[in-house]
Scaffold this active site. Structure first.
Site, short mmCIF file in Angstrom:
data_model
loop_
_atom_site.label_atom_id
_atom_site.label_comp_id
_atom_site.label_asym_id
_atom_site.label_seq_id
_atom_site.Cartn_x
_atom_site.Cartn_y
_atom_site.Cartn_z
N CYS A 144 -2.04 -4.86 -6.58
CA CYS A 144 -1.43 -4.14 -5.45
C CYS A 144 -0.36 -3.14 -5.91
CB CYS A 144 -0.83 -5.19 -4.51
SG CYS A 144 0.32 -4.55 -3.29
N CYS A 188 3.06 -3.62 -4.34
CA CYS A 188 3.74 -4.81 -4.90
C CYS A 188 4.45 -4.44 -6.20
CB CYS A 188 2.74 -5.92 -5.15
SG CYS A 188 1.86 -6.47 -3.67
#
Length: 106
Positions: A29, A32
């Site tokens: 991600c 993230c």
């Protein structure tokens, strides 16, 4: 930030009377990884929480149970109950994260 790798560990951590802040993320991600670049000073400032990290791909049943639809998401637990949830769409910058934490302070 301490990793949580099993459902049992997660359930034990959130059952306590201290406030646990759990970051749901995944290795693939990009948002993230971006959060990882700015989160450390926030973790230090908001040390009334014990901070944990869950890879939503490792524990998808936990992510589903607590309605983590996007990542990264921050969830605060105390006494086995979800107290607050910062959804991924609102977790893109340091100010969004600190605003969330300021608004959930007891």
């Amino acid at each position: 930030m301490k990793p949580i790798t099993t459902v049992e560990q997660f359930n034990e951590i959130i059952a306590g009377d201290s406030k646990a802040l759990v970051k749901f993320q995944a290795g693939w991600c990009p948002d993230c990884r971006r959060m990882d670049m700015f989160i450390d000073p926030i973790v230090e400032k908001y040390d009334t929480y014990t901070w944990y990290d869950v890879d939503r791909d490792v524990l998808p049943e936990i992510a589903e149970k607590y309605e983590v639809m996007g990542i990264p998401s921050l969830l605060i637990f105390q006494n086995g109950e979800k107290q607050a949830h910062l959804h991924s769409a609102n977790a893109k910058s340091p100010s969004q994260v600190t605003d969330f934490l300021e608004n959930v302070k007891a």
